[in-house]
Each structure stands twice: as structure tokens, then as C-alpha cells.
Motif scaffolding. Structure first.
Motif, PDB file in Angstrom:
ATOM      1  N   ALA A 188      19.100   3.459 -13.256  1.00  0.00           N
ATOM      2  CA  ALA A 188      18.236   4.326 -12.462  1.00  0.00           C
ATOM      3  C   ALA A 188      18.062   5.690 -13.114  1.00  0.00           C
ATOM      4  O   ALA A 188      16.981   6.285 -13.061  1.00  0.00           O
ATOM      5  N   LEU A 189      19.114   6.199 -13.746  1.00  0.00           N
ATOM      6  CA  LEU A 189      19.019   7.498 -14.414  1.00  0.00           C
ATOM      7  C   LEU A 189      18.085   7.439 -15.624  1.00  0.00           C
ATOM      8  O   LEU A 189      17.317   8.371 -15.873  1.00  0.00           O
ATOM      9  N   VAL A 190      18.141   6.347 -16.356  1.00  0.00           N
ATOM     10  CA  VAL A 190      17.220   6.187 -17.483  1.00  0.00           C
ATOM     11  C   VAL A 190      15.783   6.119 -16.964  1.00  0.00           C
ATOM     12  O   VAL A 190      14.867   6.751 -17.515  1.00  0.00           O
ATOM     13  N   GLN A 191      15.571   5.369 -15.893  1.00  0.00           N
ATOM     14  CA  GLN A 191      14.235   5.265 -15.302  1.00  0.00           C
ATOM     15  C   GLN A 191      13.771   6.620 -14.767  1.00  0.00           C
ATOM     16  O   GLN A 191      12.580   6.945 -14.843  1.00  0.00           O
ATOM     17  N   SER A 192      14.699   7.406 -14.255  1.00  0.00           N
ATOM     18  CA  SER A 192      14.367   8.740 -13.769  1.00  0.00           C
ATOM     19  C   SER A 192      13.894   9.632 -14.907  1.00  0.00           C
ATOM     20  O   SER A 192      12.934  10.407 -14.762  1.00  0.00           O
ATOM     21  N   CYS A 193      14.551   9.534 -16.059  1.00  0.00           N
ATOM     22  CA  CYS A 193      14.116  10.304 -17.231  1.00  0.00           C
ATOM     23  C   CYS A 193      12.708   9.897 -17.651  1.00  0.00           C
ATOM     24  O   CYS A 193      11.876  10.751 -17.998  1.00  0.00           O
ATOM     25  N   SER A 194      12.421   8.609 -17.606  1.00  0.00           N
ATOM     26  CA  SER A 194      11.072   8.135 -17.918  1.00  0.00           C
ATOM     27  C   SER A 194      10.063   8.690 -16.927  1.00  0.00           C
ATOM     28  O   SER A 194       8.940   9.053 -17.301  1.00  0.00           O
ATOM     29  N   ALA A 195      10.455   8.764 -15.658  1.00  0.00           N
ATOM     30  CA  ALA A 195       9.548   9.276 -14.632  1.00  0.00           C
ATOM     31  C   ALA A 195       9.207  10.742 -14.873  1.00  0.00           C
ATOM     32  O   ALA A 195       8.069  11.168 -14.651  1.00  0.00           O
ATOM     33  N   VAL A 196      10.176  11.523 -15.322  1.00  0.00           N
ATOM     34  CA  VAL A 196       9.913  12.933 -15.633  1.00  0.00           C
ATOM     35  C   VAL A 196       8.876  13.040 -16.743  1.00  0.00           C
ATOM     36  O   VAL A 196       7.916  13.821 -16.651  1.00  0.00           O
ATOM     37  N   LEU A 197       9.041  12.243 -17.788  1.00  0.00           N
ATOM     38  CA  LEU A 197       8.093  12.274 -18.898  1.00  0.00           C
ATOM     39  C   LEU A 197       6.722  11.765 -18.460  1.00  0.00           C
ATOM     40  O   LEU A 197       5.688  12.263 -18.912  1.00  0.00           O
TER      41      LEU A 197
ATOM     42  N   LEU B 162       4.779  -2.447 -23.951  1.00  0.00           N
ATOM     43  CA  LEU B 162       4.060  -2.071 -22.727  1.00  0.00           C
ATOM     44  C   LEU B 162       4.175  -0.575 -22.473  1.00  0.00           C
ATOM     45  O   LEU B 162       3.198   0.080 -22.092  1.00  0.00           O
ATOM     46  N   ALA B 163       5.361  -0.026 -22.671  1.00  0.00           N
ATOM     47  CA  ALA B 163       5.553   1.411 -22.465  1.00  0.00           C
ATOM     48  C   ALA B 163       4.693   2.211 -23.435  1.00  0.00           C
ATOM     49  O   ALA B 163       4.066   3.209 -23.055  1.00  0.00           O
ATOM     50  N   ARG B 164       4.651   1.784 -24.687  1.00  0.00           N
ATOM     51  CA  ARG B 164       3.876   2.507 -25.702  1.00  0.00           C
ATOM     52  C   ARG B 164       2.369   2.362 -25.447  1.00  0.00           C
ATOM     53  O   ARG B 164       1.620   3.347 -25.458  1.00  0.00           O
ATOM     54  N   VAL B 165       1.934   1.143 -25.207  1.00  0.00           N
ATOM     55  CA  VAL B 165       0.507   0.871 -25.032  1.00  0.00           C
ATOM     56  C   VAL B 165      -0.034   1.527 -23.767  1.00  0.00           C
ATOM     57  O   VAL B 165      -1.142   2.083 -23.764  1.00  0.00           O
TER      58      VAL B 165
ATOM     59  N   SER C 146       5.600  11.191  -7.642  1.00  0.00           N
ATOM     60  CA  SER C 146       6.625  10.726  -8.566  1.00  0.00           C
ATOM     61  C   SER C 146       7.966  11.293  -8.135  1.00  0.00           C
ATOM     62  O   SER C 146       8.142  12.513  -8.110  1.00  0.00           O
ATOM     63  N   ALA C 147       8.888  10.417  -7.780  1.00  0.00           N
ATOM     64  CA  ALA C 147      10.213  10.854  -7.350  1.00  0.00           C
ATOM     65  C   ALA C 147      11.222  10.548  -8.446  1.00  0.00           C
ATOM     66  O   ALA C 147      11.294   9.422  -8.933  1.00  0.00           O
ATOM     67  N   PHE C 148      11.986  11.550  -8.831  1.00  0.00           N
ATOM     68  CA  PHE C 148      12.962  11.390  -9.902  1.00  0.00           C
ATOM     69  C   PHE C 148      14.354  11.062  -9.368  1.00  0.00           C
ATOM     70  O   PHE C 148      15.236  10.670 -10.119  1.00  0.00           O
ATOM     71  N   GLY C 149      14.548  11.267  -8.085  1.00  0.00           N
ATOM     72  CA  GLY C 149      15.843  11.052  -7.470  1.00  0.00           C
ATOM     73  C   GLY C 149      16.080  12.107  -6.412  1.00  0.00           C
ATOM     74  O   GLY C 149      15.202  12.939  -6.129  1.00  0.00           O
ATOM     75  N   PRO C 150      17.253  12.118  -5.790  1.00  0.00           N
ATOM     76  CA  PRO C 150      17.539  13.089  -4.728  1.00  0.00           C
ATOM     77  C   PRO C 150      17.286  14.521  -5.174  1.00  0.00           C
ATOM     78  O   PRO C 150      17.739  14.945  -6.240  1.00  0.00           O
ATOM     79  N   GLY C 151      16.500  15.245  -4.398  1.00  0.00           N
ATOM     80  CA  GLY C 151      16.276  16.659  -4.666  1.00  0.00           C
ATOM     81  C   GLY C 151      15.106  16.979  -5.557  1.00  0.00           C
ATOM     82  O   GLY C 151      14.817  18.151  -5.802  1.00  0.00           O
ATOM     83  N   ASP C 152      14.369  15.967  -6.047  1.00  0.00           N
ATOM     84  CA  ASP C 152      13.263  16.256  -6.955  1.00  0.00           C
ATOM     85  C   ASP C 152      12.151  15.223  -6.774  1.00  0.00           C
ATOM     86  O   ASP C 152      12.214  14.115  -7.304  1.00  0.00           O
ATOM     87  N   CYS C 153      11.123  15.608  -6.013  1.00  0.00           N
ATOM     88  CA  CYS C 153       9.982  14.742  -5.752  1.00  0.00           C
ATOM     89  C   CYS C 153       8.705  15.521  -6.031  1.00  0.00           C
ATOM     90  O   CYS C 153       8.504  16.602  -5.466  1.00  0.00           O
ATOM     91  N   ARG C 154       7.842  14.992  -6.876  1.00  0.00           N
ATOM     92  CA  ARG C 154       6.641  15.702  -7.304  1.00  0.00           C
ATOM     93  C   ARG C 154       5.385  15.055  -6.711  1.00  0.00           C
ATOM     94  O   ARG C 154       5.198  13.838  -6.839  1.00  0.00           O
ATOM     95  N   LEU C 155       4.530  15.874  -6.096  1.00  0.00           N
ATOM     96  CA  LEU C 155       3.242  15.435  -5.593  1.00  0.00           C
ATOM     97  C   LEU C 155       2.148  15.990  -6.502  1.00  0.00           C
ATOM     98  O   LEU C 155       2.298  17.073  -7.076  1.00  0.00           O
ATOM     99  N   THR C 156       1.036  15.263  -6.618  1.00  0.00           N
ATOM    100  CA  THR C 156      -0.121  15.782  -7.346  1.00  0.00           C
ATOM    101  C   THR C 156      -1.384  15.482  -6.552  1.00  0.00           C
ATOM    102  O   THR C 156      -1.416  14.582  -5.707  1.00  0.00           O
ATOM    103  N   THR C 157      -2.429  16.242  -6.827  1.00  0.00           N
ATOM    104  CA  THR C 157      -3.736  15.999  -6.218  1.00  0.00           C
ATOM    105  C   THR C 157      -4.808  16.512  -7.158  1.00  0.00           C
ATOM    106  O   THR C 157      -4.511  17.064  -8.216  1.00  0.00           O
TER     107      THR C 157
END
Length: 507
Positions: free
Chosen positions: A19-28, A109-112, A241-252
Motif C-alpha cells: 500500500a505504501l508503494v502504491q501511495s507513492c505512485s499516487a503522489v506522482l 502499462l504504467a509507462r504507456v 486522489s487519496a494517498f492514505g490517512p491524513g492526505d486526500c487531494r481533490l481537483t476540479t
């Protein structure tokens, strides 16, 4: 051989590492859509490919299979509703799926898809489908390969749908859509035949982007989003995009001449964000600390956007504040005129701007196209024509450009084939959850709380019955427990019929 308790503890630790690795991907990924310079796309693709490979290696380590085998035969899972049993069930599902997918495919898939997303942004801005087409062809080829690797009993689409709505099949979704269309089409036709329309120009006014942002953020905070643990930014396509507890990002995204686009987009993403903020933080990294399914996730966004945000009690509180936020802009507009305008049944080219009744026709269109793309019955080169033909059949008008046609959504660029049906499932779950909340909390009391600007009773009900449950139960069982009924389109169509009857007086 470890004891069951030791095996379970190690299993949880390993799940959290993934989950932590996936969270790092979500930040990027979030940065890619918000602040990353365009020239950084290739490097970002390599970064995300590396993280995807690391995450895949961790998720498919044979040790996880050994630990699951110990836990699955132990007293820890004797109660199928216990936290260990739920975690073991869902980790087994994830492990079995992940071990079928080659590491090479995960990396590619990640690269493409990283490059495809950048190409989509450019192609959409320039209304140039040929610029995006080769990227879509690559993504589609890899997703077909993924479906074959995972396996399926019916349609290859089932293997891709399972990633977002575990256990669902294309045939089940097709039947849901058929039943829903049967009820929706007469409602849409009756509204159109009534001849009633909102006064022209109610929503088409010059609106400061800064004021739009302030007003939308104020509404998001009022209904319960914690900006101490999140933020709102601008992007080409709204997302959460939610990275985990305490950090959730919204966009519009903002339209300086159309109120609905940003405001209801923010309410939608706020619903997603509040779900993420409501998940049990102490279980982060395990299934019990994760969202149930994307259909349930979409139920939270559609509930706050539509069931609440387009309701009269909501605007009895917020309409005066709208006039304060945009002094003079809505002079001469009555609350009733505004309410009619934001609930008008009017076919739209753009899915995220469409009304509640016609919205699901947009999803049916994408679902049908995805089935054909995955099965090989439709090639990407023919997508614009196929889109326009089916759009005209479903909604009675033909997109003027690919930007308002097949290029309008980001999903295919990030590989989200199988994602779209969850939007309509979300509408159905949302209506059913609201029905249950009204019964338990009292419809009059709930509406009075909205008029007073107090949305905590509903938020607390959702937190107890949906958010805090995580993935302890599959979506269908979660729905039954929260509403005491299996999922049905009836609450949604009843809700629409009652609302439109009051507005159009003919439905």
C-alpha cells in the motif's frame, strides 16, 4: 511454519508495504495531472513503471501465498465477518489476480499510460483524435493481454471489470442497464415533451474563477471535507486522489461562464474525499482499511453531488451564500428559478455536465463501446464515428467535435477500461443509501438539518454504515446491511420520478 497469529501479523505488514508503494505512485500520479511540466512525461513514466514493478514484486511474493495458506486454515477466519477473515479473503483475491499478471505487463502499462495521459490532454485541447489514437491502441492491447492473463468465464471484459467491481460481470451490468433504461427513457421523454424550460441565462453568467474556488471550497468544508487533511487543485479532468490517512487531494476545472461545472464537480470529488477520510485509519494498507468497490465509492460522490447538492433544502441554505459570493451576478434570479436550472433535464455532450436523468445514458454508451473494443469488434481508428453514431441514437444529438465526443474522458488514457459502469452503480447505491438514511434519521429532520447548514447527521450515518466498514463486506452485502435490501434500480428511478414530477408536473 509460523503460527496463525504470526502469519497474520506478517501478512498485514506485507500488505501495508504494498500500500505504501502504491501511495507513492499516487503522489506522482496526482503531480502529473496538476503541476508536472509537460516535458517530464517520459521520466514520470519511468518512475511510475519502476514503482509498479516494485509493488507487483511485493504483492506477488510467494511468501504471501504461504502466509495466506496458514491463516485460511486457522481459527482466525472461523467468523467470516471478522477483520482477519475479511482481510484474508480480499488479500487472497488480490494475490491470485496479481500473480497471473506478468511483471513486464505491469511495468509497460504504467509507462504507456503515463505517456497516454499526456497525449490525451494535448489531443483534447487541440481536438485531435489522431494524436491520441496510437496511445489508445497501445493501452487497449495491454488491457486485452491483462484480461487473458487474469482469465474469465464469459466476456474478456469481466476480467477488467473485476478490478473495480469484484465479482461483477458484463452480463449482469448489461441487465442492470437494460432495466434502468426502460424506466429512464419515458422520464426523459416526458420532461422534454412538457415544454417547460428554465429561464434562459440563469447559469450562463460571468463568474470569477477565484470566487468559484472559494465558494466551492466553502461548500466542501460545510458538508464535511477536512481541508486540514486535504486540498483542492486545478486539472484538465476532475478527480480525487487519496494517498492514505491524513492526505486526500481533490481537483476540479473551472468554466468562467458556467456555474455547474466546477461547483458540482467539487461536490462530486468531495464525496469521494469524505469516503477516503472516513476509512478506518488504523487499518490502512489492509482491505478493511480500503474502499469497498468503485461502485460504492461513486455512490458517495453522486450522493453528495446530486441527492444532497441538487436538492432544495441544500440551496435553501446555500442560495443566500451564493449571492454573497458573487455580488450582483445572480440579481433577479429567484431560488426556484435557480433550482429548476440546476435540475433541468437537457441532453449534454459532456458527461460530467449532464443532468441526473441523462447521465446514465452516457455510461451505457461507454460500456457498449468498451465491450466492442475489448472483444476486437471495434478498432480505435473507428472510435470517433462509432461514438457519434451511438451518441446520436441514445441522446438525439451528434457531437460537433471529438473533444466533446470520444476525447472528453481521461479514463481510457490511464487504462481504466471497466471503470465506467461503476458510475451508474454508484447512482443506484446512492439513492438506496439515502432512502435508508431518511428512514433511520427521519426525512423531515434530515431536510431541516440541511436547511440549517448542518450535514453531520448524514455524514455520520454514512461513516457508520459505509466508510468505517472498509472492504469488510463486498458491495452487495454492504448494501444489504446498510439498507436492509439488495441493490435495486427502484429507489433511484423513484427518486428521479418524484423530483421531476415536482419540476415538470408531467412525469
Amino acid at each position: 511454519m509460523p503460527t496463525a497469529d504470526d502469519a497474520y501479523a506478517e501478512l498485514v505488514t506485507r500488505a501495508k508495504d504494498v500500500a505504501l508503494v502504491q501511495s507513492c505512485s499516487a503522489v506522482l500520479g496526482w503531480d502529473q495531472q496538476t503541476y508536472m511540466p509537460k516535458a517530464g512525461a517520459a521520466l514520470r513514466g519511468d518512475q511510475l513503471a519502476l514503482l509498479a514493478a516494485i509493488g507487483h514484486e511485493k504483492a506477488t511474493d510467494p511468501r504471501i501465498g504461504e502466509l495466506l495458506a496458514v491463516v485460511e486454515t486457522s481459527p482466525l477466519v472461523a467468523d467470516p465477518e471478522s477483520v482477519p477473515a475479511a482481510n484474508a479473503r480480499e488479500l487472497r483475491h488480490a494475490y491470485d489476480r496479481a500473480t497471473k499478471i506478468p511483471k513486464r505487463l505491469v511495468e509497460e502499462l504504467a509507462r504507456v499510460t503515463t505517456l497516454a495521459q499526456q497525449a490525451w490532454v494535448s489531443a483534447r485541447a487541440k481536438n485531435n483524435f489522431p494524436e491520441f489514437r496510437p496511445h489508445l491502441e497501445q493501452v487497449l492491447a495491454f488491457k486485452r493481454e491483462e484480461a487473458q492473463a487474469v482469465g474469465y468465464k464469459g466476456h474478456p471484459y469481466d476480467a477488467l471489470l473485476d478490478e473495480y467491481e469484484p465479482g461483477a460481470t458484463a452480463e449482469e451490468i448489461r441487465q442492470v442497464f437494460t432495466d434502468l433504461s426502460r424506466d429512464l427513457v419515458p422520464l426523459i421523454r416526458a420532461a422534454a415533451d412538457s415544454g417547460k424550460k428554465p429561464r434562459a441565462g440563469v447559469l450562463d453568467r460571468e463568474l470569477s474563477v477565484d470566487r468559484q474556488r472559494w465558494f466551492a471550497e466553502s461548500a466542501a468544508a460545510a458538508i464535511g471535507f477536512d481541508f486540514g487533511a486535504g486540498r483542492l487543485d486545478t486539472t484538465a479532468h476532475p478527480f480525487c486522489s487519496a494517498f492514505g490517512p491524513g492526505d486526500c487531494r481533490l481537483t476540479t476545472r473551472y468554466n468562467p461562464r458556467f456555474f455547474n461545472e466546477a461547483f458540482f464537480g467539487v461536490l462530486h470529488e468531495t464525496g469521494h474525499g469524505m469516503y477516503e477520510q472516513g476509512l478506518p485509519a488504523d487499518h490502512f494498507g489492509t482491505p478493511v482499511g480500503a474502499y469497498c468497490s468503485l461502485g460504492i465509492h461513486e455512490s458517495q460522490s453522486r450522493l453528495w453531488e446530486n441527492q444532497v447538492g441538487r436538492g432544495r433544502p441544500f440551496w435553501q441554505h446555500f442560495f443566500p451564500r451564493l449571492n454573497q459570493a458573487f455580488p450582483g451576478t445572480f440579481d433577479g434570479v429567484t431560488p426556484d428559478e435557480f433550482y429548476f436550472a440546476i435540475n433541468e433535464v437537457k441532453p449534454s455532450y459532456i458527461r460530467v455536465e449532464s443532468d441526473e436523468a441523462t447521465y446514465n445514458l452516457h455510461i451505457i454508451l461507454r460500456f457498449e463501446l468498451e465491450l466492442d473494443l475489448v472483444a476486437g469488434n471495434l478498432v480505435p481508428a473507428d472510435l470517433p464515428g462509432a461514438w457519434n453514431e451511438r451518441f446520436t441514437k441514445l441522446l438525439g444529438m451528434t457531437p460537433r467535435t471529438d473533444a466533446e465526443g470520444c476525447l472528453q474522458d481521461i479514463h481510457w488514457s490511464f487504462g481504466g477500461i471497466g471503470y465506467f459502469p461503476t458510475y451508474t452503480l454508484g447512482n443506484l447505491y446512492a439513492a438506496q443509501f439515502m432512502d435508508a438514511a431518511r428512514r433511520e434519521l427521519g426525512e423531515t429532520a434530515l431536510e431541516e438539518s440541511f436547511r440549517a447548514g448542518d450535514f453531520s447527521p448524514l455524514k455520520d450515518w454514512l461513516r457508520r454504515n459505509v466508510h468505517q466498514q472498509g472492504r469488510r463486506f463486498r458491495a452487495g452485502e454492504l448494501c444489504r446491511r446498510a439498507t436492509h435490501s439488495p441493490l435495486s434500480p427502484n429507489p433511484f428511478t423513484r427518486y428521479l420520478r418524484e423530483k421531476l414530477s415536482a419540476i415538470y408536473t408531467v412525469c
